[in-house]
Design a protein around this motif. Structure first.
Motif, PDB file in Angstrom:
ATOM      1  N   LEU A   1      43.920  52.170  49.452  1.00  0.00           N
ATOM      2  CA  LEU A   1      43.557  50.760  49.273  1.00  0.00           C
ATOM      3  C   LEU A   1      42.468  50.410  50.278  1.00  0.00           C
ATOM      4  O   LEU A   1      42.700  50.386  51.485  1.00  0.00           O
ATOM      5  N   ARG A   2      41.271  50.153  49.763  1.00  0.00           N
ATOM      6  CA  ARG A   2      40.103  49.917  50.627  1.00  0.00           C
ATOM      7  C   ARG A   2      39.716  48.449  50.537  1.00  0.00           C
ATOM      8  O   ARG A   2      39.166  47.988  49.539  1.00  0.00           O
ATOM      9  N   LEU A   3      40.054  47.701  51.591  1.00  0.00           N
ATOM     10  CA  LEU A   3      39.839  46.257  51.634  1.00  0.00           C
ATOM     11  C   LEU A   3      38.542  45.934  52.358  1.00  0.00           C
ATOM     12  O   LEU A   3      37.987  46.761  53.076  1.00  0.00           O
TER      13      LEU A   3
ATOM     14  N   GLY B   1      47.088  62.762  41.096  1.00  0.00           N
ATOM     15  CA  GLY B   1      45.788  62.887  41.736  1.00  0.00           C
ATOM     16  C   GLY B   1      45.414  61.652  42.538  1.00  0.00           C
ATOM     17  O   GLY B   1      46.174  60.685  42.635  1.00  0.00           O
ATOM     18  N   PRO B   2      44.205  61.669  43.110  1.00  0.00           N
ATOM     19  CA  PRO B   2      43.775  60.563  43.963  1.00  0.00           C
ATOM     20  C   PRO B   2      43.589  59.263  43.175  1.00  0.00           C
ATOM     21  O   PRO B   2      43.090  59.266  42.044  1.00  0.00           O
ATOM     22  N   ILE B   3      44.029  58.155  43.771  1.00  0.00           N
ATOM     23  CA  ILE B   3      43.779  56.807  43.249  1.00  0.00           C
ATOM     24  C   ILE B   3      43.165  55.994  44.374  1.00  0.00           C
ATOM     25  O   ILE B   3      43.741  55.908  45.470  1.00  0.00           O
TER      26      ILE B   3
ATOM     27  N   ARG C   1      52.543  43.799  46.766  1.00  0.00           N
ATOM     28  CA  ARG C   1      53.227  44.983  47.303  1.00  0.00           C
ATOM     29  C   ARG C   1      53.053  44.995  48.820  1.00  0.00           C
ATOM     30  O   ARG C   1      52.014  44.609  49.336  1.00  0.00           O
ATOM     31  N   GLY C   2      54.065  45.473  49.519  1.00  0.00           N
ATOM     32  CA  GLY C   2      53.967  45.592  50.960  1.00  0.00           C
ATOM     33  C   GLY C   2      53.065  46.747  51.371  1.00  0.00           C
ATOM     34  O   GLY C   2      52.772  47.646  50.563  1.00  0.00           O
ATOM     35  N   ALA C   3      52.641  46.734  52.627  1.00  0.00           N
ATOM     36  CA  ALA C   3      51.742  47.778  53.123  1.00  0.00           C
ATOM     37  C   ALA C   3      52.366  49.166  52.985  1.00  0.00           C
ATOM     38  O   ALA C   3      51.667  50.147  52.689  1.00  0.00           O
TER      39      ALA C   3
ATOM     40  N   TRP D   1      51.808  50.970  49.422  1.00  0.00           N
ATOM     41  CA  TRP D   1      50.524  51.628  49.161  1.00  0.00           C
ATOM     42  C   TRP D   1      50.474  53.009  49.817  1.00  0.00           C
ATOM     43  O   TRP D   1      49.973  53.975  49.231  1.00  0.00           O
ATOM     44  N   ALA D   2      51.008  53.091  51.022  1.00  0.00           N
ATOM     45  CA  ALA D   2      51.024  54.377  51.722  1.00  0.00           C
ATOM     46  C   ALA D   2      51.979  55.354  51.045  1.00  0.00           C
ATOM     47  O   ALA D   2      51.651  56.532  50.856  1.00  0.00           O
ATOM     48  N   GLU D   3      53.161  54.871  50.682  1.00  0.00           N
ATOM     49  CA  GLU D   3      54.152  55.737  50.037  1.00  0.00           C
ATOM     50  C   GLU D   3      53.633  56.298  48.712  1.00  0.00           C
ATOM     51  O   GLU D   3      53.936  57.443  48.352  1.00  0.00           O
ATOM     52  N   GLN D   4      52.872  55.484  47.992  1.00  0.00           N
ATOM     53  CA  GLN D   4      52.333  55.909  46.697  1.00  0.00           C
ATOM     54  C   GLN D   4      51.034  56.700  46.826  1.00  0.00           C
ATOM     55  O   GLN D   4      50.459  57.111  45.818  1.00  0.00           O
TER      56      GLN D   4
END
Length: 399
Positions: free
Chosen positions: A73-75, A26-28, A61-63, A66-69
């Motif tokens: 990620l809200r910075l 689900g969403p993280i 972790r590389g950018a 985060w996309a692959e997983q």
């Protein structure tokens, strides 16, 4: 199930990775106030400040990861409040609903009060990337630096500044450095290390204020003496970041209080890392370490997914100062006597902490073998006769 993690550091990264590894599809969402992706903090005051490590190597972790997983990620986004009834988090960009909320908010460095000049330009703390980037231009050879605080943060900052060629004086208000976290025997080893590298250490001194109007010019001591400085580094500890939890009505006592599973006083909200206070063998603990951030975050991730696995901390820490490495296993809180063991080389040796007959912690300076054996003994619940520590040629025999 929609999982939201507030705070974007080591604990948040470890938790998000564990959730995916354990099959959560689900969403993280990970919300962080800083503009950069989660990064390692320990190298900030050492390798990064010395120019030996770039930002690319700091990142956890590389950018692409985060996309692959499929982790949102809200910075540069700051969480403002939690509505426990509606199960939403309000940020400075809007609302985020959650089914499970994890607080990995970390801690904030303490500063001297503004009335004492703690906010003057030229006064610094070291906690995040912004702190280091603000301080780095001032670290020029020959400049005078005063470090306030003789804990690990202050000592590490003093060591790096001295390596960069600054004139360094460290001030500690307690009778000795490391007074809250280590035995006098460990403090003696560390003090000798710093003195050998030209750091001046003054213990048992009280500060009246930082002097200066538009910029810090030094420190005035309680006895009226003035110590000139070009910049000030404050290393007087941290405070767990609990404001949003308190405002939401969660129980907070030296951190966000959790049970053995990492659940807060709200069963839909969890906490891990530097901000969390969890049950220890005797009382609640709050540990400030990379190891605790990783291990507790992973356990909480498992429990969010229903594992019901108690978190059992196996504390370990380290501190790099000059060319020396201090490694610590266990918690020395409550010790009643110590045993020391010499080691080969300059500024090397170990301090073994006992509570009665029980070995509870080991400090090892430039002695990796003592650290490894001590850690294994503590985790196995084994306590050698204290007389054997200095007398045993090969510590491995104690196992």
């Amino acid at each position: 199930m929609q999982i939201v993690i507030l705070g974007a550091g080591q604990a948040a990264t470890s938790m998000a990775a564990r959730l995916r590894a354990r099959g959560h599809d689900g969403p993280i969402t990970v919300v962080g106030a800083e503009p950069v992706a989660p990064y390692q903090r320990p190298p900030l005051s050492k390798a990064y400040l010395l120019g030996q490590m770039g930002l690319d190597r700091l990142l956890l972790r590389g950018a692409d990861w985060w996309a692959e997983q499929r982790i949102d990620l809200r910075l540069s986004e700051r969480a403002l409040s939690i509505d426990r009834a509606a199960r939403t988090v309000t940020t400075d960009r809007g609302q985020i609903p959650y089914d499970a909320l994890a607080l990995t908010l970390g801690a904030t460095p303490r500063r001297l009060p503004a009335a004492m000049g703690g906010n003057l330009p030229g006064t610094h703390t070291i906690r995040n990337l912004e702190d280091v980037q603000a301080m780095a231009p001032d670290l020029q050879p020959g400049r005078k630096l005063i470090v306030i605080g003789g804990g690990y943060i202050g000592l590490e900052g003093a060591a790096v500044a001295r390596k960069m060629g600054l004139d360094v004086t460290l001030l500690e208000s307690a009778p000795r450095i490391l007074g809250r976290v280590a035995a006098a025997e460990t403090a003696d080893l560390i003090r000798d290390l710093h003195l050998a590298h030209g750091v001046r250490i003054r213990e048992g001194v009280r500060i009246r204020r930082v002097t200066g109007t538009d910029h810090a010019t030094g420190i005035e001591l309680a006895d009226g003496q003035h110590l000139p400085a070009d910049l000030i580094l404050t290393g007087i500890g941290v405070t767990p970041d609990t404001g949003i939890a308190e405002a939401a009505g969660l129980i907070v006592e030296n951190g966000i209080v959790t049970d053995q599973f990492g659940t807060t006083s709200d069963p839909a909200i969890w906490a891990a890392g530097d901000c969390a206070s969890f049950p220890g063998p005797v009382a609640h603990l709050r540990l400030e370490s990379v190891g605790n951030a990783i291990d507790m975050a992973e356990t909480v991730a498992d429990n969010i997914l229903g594992a019901r696995k108690p978190y059992q901390a196996k504390p370990w820490f380290w501190s790099d100062q000059f060319d020396a490495k201090l490694q610590i296993a266990g918690l020395s809180t409550g010790y009643d006597h110590v045993v020391t063991r010499a080691a080969e080389g300059a500024h090397a040796g170990s301090v073994w902490y006992y509570n009665g007959d029980s070995l509870i912690a080991v400090d090892a300076l430039n002695d990796a073998r003592a650290y490894m054996i001590g850690k294994r003994l503590i985790e196995a619940g084994k306590s050698p006769d204290p007389a054997l520590i200095p007398a045993t040629p090969d510590l491995k025999a104690l196992l």
